[in-house]
Write a protein that holds these residues in place. Sequence first.
Motif, short mmCIF file in Angstrom:
data_model
loop_
_atom_site.label_atom_id
_atom_site.label_comp_id
_atom_site.label_asym_id
_atom_site.label_seq_id
_atom_site.Cartn_x
_atom_site.Cartn_y
_atom_site.Cartn_z
N VAL A 88 0.84 -1.21 0.00
CA VAL A 88 0.00 0.00 0.00
C VAL A 88 0.87 1.25 0.00
CG1 VAL A 88 -1.83 1.24 1.20
CG2 VAL A 88 -1.83 -1.25 1.19
N ALA A 89 1.95 1.24 0.80
CA ALA A 89 2.82 2.42 0.86
C ALA A 89 3.40 2.70 -0.52
CB ALA A 89 3.96 2.18 1.86
N GLN A 90 3.64 1.64 -1.28
CA GLN A 90 4.22 1.80 -2.60
C GLN A 90 3.23 2.50 -3.53
OE1 GLN A 90 7.18 1.37 -2.43
NE2 GLN A 90 7.55 1.95 -4.54
N SER A 91 1.95 2.13 -3.44
CA SER A 91 1.00 2.74 -4.38
C SER A 91 0.56 4.12 -3.90
CB SER A 91 -0.20 1.82 -4.62
OG SER A 91 -0.87 1.60 -3.41
N LEU A 92 0.59 4.36 -2.58
CA LEU A 92 0.15 5.67 -2.09
C LEU A 92 1.28 6.70 -2.05
CD1 LEU A 92 -2.34 5.08 0.85
CD2 LEU A 92 -2.81 5.68 -1.52
N GLY A 93 2.53 6.22 -1.98
CA GLY A 93 3.65 7.15 -1.92
C GLY A 93 3.66 7.91 -0.61
N ASN A 94 3.89 9.21 -0.69
CA ASN A 94 4.05 10.02 0.51
C ASN A 94 2.80 10.12 1.36
OD1 ASN A 94 6.72 10.59 0.30
ND2 ASN A 94 6.39 12.38 -1.01
#
Lengths: 743, 743
Positions: B498-504
């Motif tokens: 999820v962090a990868q697709s949402l970024g910052n």
Amino acid sequence: VVKRDVVRVITPGTLTDDILLDEKEDNFLCAPYLGPKGAALCWVDISTGHFYAQQLDEDAIVDEILRLSPSECLVPEKREQLFGDDYAKLAKQLSEISSIVITHRPGWYFDPYSAEKSLLKHFGTNTLEGFGVDGDSDVIPPAGALLEYLSETQKTSLAHIRSIKLINKRSFLHIDQTSLRSLEILRTMRSEDKKGSLFDSIDQTLTGMGARMLRGWVCMPLRQVDRITERHTAVQELCDFSQKLDDIRSQLKNTADLERIVSRISTFRASPKDFVLLADTLRKIPAMKLLLSESVSGLLKNLAQGCDTMEELADLLEAAIEPECPSHFRDGGVIRTGFNAELDELRGISKDGRSWLAAYQKKQIELTGIQNLKLGFNKVFGYYLEISRSMADQVPGDYVRKQTLKNAERYITQELKEYEDKVLSAHERSLELELSIFDQLRSRAAGYASRLQVLAQCVGCIDCIASLAHLALRRGYIRPEMCGEKVLEIKEGKHPVVAQSLGNEFVSNDLELGGESADVMIITGPNMSGKSTYIRQSALLVLMAQMGSFIPAESARIGVVDRIFTRVGASDELARGQSTFMVEMTETANIINNATDRSLVVLDEVGRGTSTYDGLSLAWAITEHIANNIGCRTLFATHYHELTELAQLLDNVKNCNVAVREWMDEVVFLHKIVPGGTDKSYGIHVARLAGLPASITARSREILDDLESTFVKEASGEKLARNKTAQQPQQQLFVEQNRSVLE
Amino acid sequence: VVKRDVVRVITPGTLTDDILLDEKEDNFLCAPYLGPKGAALCWVDISTGHFYAQQLDEDAIVDEILRLSPSECLVPEKREQLFGDDYAKLAKQLSEISSIVITHRPGWYFDPYSAEKSLLKHFGTNTLEGFGVDGDSDVIPPAGALLEYLSETQKTSLAHIRSIKLINKRSFLHIDQTSLRSLEILRTMRSEDKKGSLFDSIDQTLTGMGARMLRGWVCMPLRQVDRITERHTAVQELCDFSQKLDDIRSQLKNTADLERIVSRISTFRASPKDFVLLADTLRKIPAMKLLLSESVSGLLKNLAQGCDTMEELADLLEAAIEPECPSHFRDGGVIRTGFNAELDELRGISKDGRSWLAAYQKKQIELTGIQNLKLGFNKVFGYYLEISRSMADQVPGDYVRKQTLKNAERYITQELKEYEDKVLSAHERSLELELSIFDQLRSRAAGYASRLQVLAQCVGCIDCIASLAHLALRRGYIRPEMCGEKVLEIKEGKHPVVAQSLGNEFVSNDLELGGESADVMIITGPNMSGKSTYIRQSALLVLMAQMGSFIPAESARIGVVDRIFTRVGASDELARGQSTFMVEMTETANIINNATDRSLVVLDEVGRGTSTYDGLSLAWAITEHIANNIGCRTLFATHYHELTELAQLLDNVKNCNVAVREWMDEVVFLHKIVPGGTDKSYGIHVARLAGLPASITARSREILDDLESTFVKEASGEKLARNKTAQQPQQQLFVEQNRSVLE
């Protein structure tokens, strides 16, 4: 051979060609209007000529557009302050939740003054009041915009659009978009599939007109008892005379889609095949008229009268058009031999010419001795003789070489060219003549457009009534008794779709709301036990009855409902970025704020999206409000078994539950709705069956007993019972009375 | 030109052709065994030669098969009482929940005696103890059945299957099928898509061998601290020397899939292209060896040693095979000019023959004057001269007519036939010779099969380590500190996918379980606030650390976990006809019965599928049991805010919640996990925002206050507090302390 150089702009909302259209669905182009005084929505199906208008609240526009599911939606371009944010927001909403194409057009399309002028000009009237439209009505701007857009894209006559029909919402049972989806009326919820929907399940129509009309009936059932009864009586009569029903349906079979043919005639796009179908269909009308003429039902009598046979048109078309005509004009052969003397003569020449050519080829082969001499035709220099190259030195002197190919040479002769002129011109002139005759026929037929449209509506309605009668006979549906009272009594009702797929396995259920009974029913029971099917089924049966259909039940007495509201398990509706609980509460607020005492409300698990006590408190307060302040017929399926206490506190609430039995270490759902609250220990029982250690289930039971007994004290205490209406406790408190039988 | 008439039976589990296989996935054929003493499972991938066996409990077989997701599963035919109901049930279960093809084979395939005999014969050993398999082991029958089935279908050598590897479950972190699905390790839950899974997100491998090995690491992370640390140290070293990492990865690029090539060589299915790729790949090994040779990490050193360059094989293949060889043998041209003198000579004749034929055609045209004379070839009578029929009377007398067509005649001559023999036989002989040379090469290469397999494993492992290092550098992952204690401390952890697709936008979160802190954490908070992401993220970070990967966090201290259990929202799992609540309880029972104090348990909304108090009672009792009797690290996300009281009663329980703020009439989720129970009035607040009338929300609040205050009294009362472990109330009771700030 094409005479006219009309250029048509094809857009999703302005299709008229059968191959691009779904026979069973309207193809609407719509235009919303957000005016200073109010809002309106107009929609038109150019493929059938239907043109509708409706005044409505601004916030109902999206719902209504989604219900219509148009292919295209017209909105004004944003221009500085004019036509600004409201439309932009609307367009954004629409594009997010559906696949409608949004088309922007200049603001003046929606200008009330020019809109009215173009409407008056189109209909050839001095006022729109004949259509029930006042001069300052909000429906004028969008209606005018639609007409403007049609003439921009079609560049042809729109003569088949002969009137604008004002929809009065008060005549119809209102079903909002949420309910349309959650009751799976047109499509299933999960797969968005037509198969498995209510409409798919009950549609037995045989014509496109009938299918589209029945679809309209399903989406907009009636609200007046007499109009509903009129349909029921007609259906009843066809059920009683099933031979007549079969005869009518066999006439309907292979009936052409008159509406769409009229539309193509009016826009100069009718094909020869259309005329053949039109004539065939007109020939079926007298039989249909005869079959209906001795009816008792008023509606059937009217339909018999509506059977306009137009024999003169049928005669004309049959005399003029070749029954086995080609679908294209390219090679002629559309107009029947004997219809026009000049055409017959030209065809004679053209036909003789061909045999002359065959004879000529044979003669030349004999003359030259070249066996592979062939006669051909191309566009550049017409007929020619082709001889393989190796034989080129053997050709006679009067051959004129016109073309050299890799392996062959092509020649012409004087004689060939002379005959060619005669033949070709005869063929060409016959094609031209055919086209002109056909155009005259089109004009003649266009003169019948308005009568054909009326006939199409009549045939569509016959198809719908016959479809409902056929359905009722095939599935043993019964005629519901309709009345104006606030009552809903169904004996042995079934879910029309699920019962069909399950067959005998489906368990029928009774329902009693309003009248002698309480208005609000709390239904408890475990997951998968059939609660949701039951509450949906109740709404669907009311909807079917009000659309004029018979219903799957043993008997039913239904007081008409003004709106159906549903708030049903939002399984995956993370729509528009709101949390599921926000969606749940927004839908609930809509119900609370808009339901009248004549509405039907279906609630499934309201309050689940938040924490326990929060949700329970809300569900409790909402139920109190519905029971005490609104008093509408309500079905509430819930996991909050605590709500069953409300039946003790409020007169207007009663409990039902789904029967469950334990059998050989399995839990069996009987799918039978029985009076009273449900057994509460089901969860712990399942946990034990699932293999949770006895120490844990015993401890759970201890905690549960404690919580329950506290709640029972609480429920009869000062605060929870504050809105109590029951004068004397009808019975012992529920929990004590229904001690678990399972554990 | 095909010599062998081997017939191969192609089945889903026995594919070897690259185009039919997914490069990144093993293609397993498996066989379960339900013996009188115990159960076992064997599986083989004939495309790589991997052959595994495992002893396990009978009821773990389905889980394990689903984890392996084989293409085909071998079970014995039912025969009277033998091999009966158990296998039938197993086969039914498998066919219901997956797309595995079930293949039935006679019972004797699974006979222990003949199975052992065929295994000994295949491996050429006197005992199987060298593979760790005892003579009476339960893995022998299924292993023998697999071999039998392979030789039945393949009808060729299986020399590349050189050993059987016994899997010892105790060495690995156990992840059951439920967790594999709900943590979306190989596929996403909703769409069953590979894209969006953990593996898809972290896989940076460059070779098929690497991808398959990494997939194995993801499914079976390690459990021993030293073995995990070994991988971490290797990853660390490549991270520290990023130039070396880049160099290694550029060598790995375009590396052929050695395992699958070896498999095709051993089964006589290798193509010329395979040999070219094999030689190219072998040429990369010295550089790889050099790059790794000066490593400090033990694992990297071992891998450097494993880089077997096999130069003599590369030399041979390069000398023998044409680099731009065709993929088929049909027209020859595979063996390089200069490799074999006889071949070169035959090719010369064949090539000269062709120019002779062209010259002959030209000469005949001149001789006869027939311009369209053509030279052709067919299978019936070889080379011929074709002349159009009209010229037939002009052919010379020495032409022999062989065939008459519609427009042409075909002739042969003495001279043509004589040359034909010479040319054709030379061409045919050269093809035969090529094939025989190629077969010799195959045999030579097959002699290297075992060394090539070892090399393939080594390259795969290099690829995995390099992939993890590359991932760590690219995403800024950190090295977790591993230990044997029962502790789990993560600072600023992120969900790897999820962090990868949402970024910052993704909000990182801390976690502290075990060690100084309590083992059980109750997490409360509204829907959509990120609870589920948080608890899944915690499990995924542990899994990644134990497979040898670095993790997205600021720092982490992780005590190895023996099993990961999850019980996560059964959104649509109406699996196997059980009710959702039954599924929920079965999974929970599995956790309670099998978790040890070293397990990690993730629970999402347990108890939701039943009525309120039922579910609450169960959740309460389950939490007490985990905290007091099991003591495993546990994350429990729940809507039962009442469970937060447990932190007051039990030492081993603590509360967290997801921060929520109200902002401009909207509710904003901060996605930040903070200590303490959550604010309870959130639901009523949302209801107000959604437009529910104030009278209803006020009434809800009144009811809520009443319920809450009663519960608080209750929770400290005799019954609910019975299992209390906290010696003194650390603070005021939670509800009173956290009075709503929102309403």
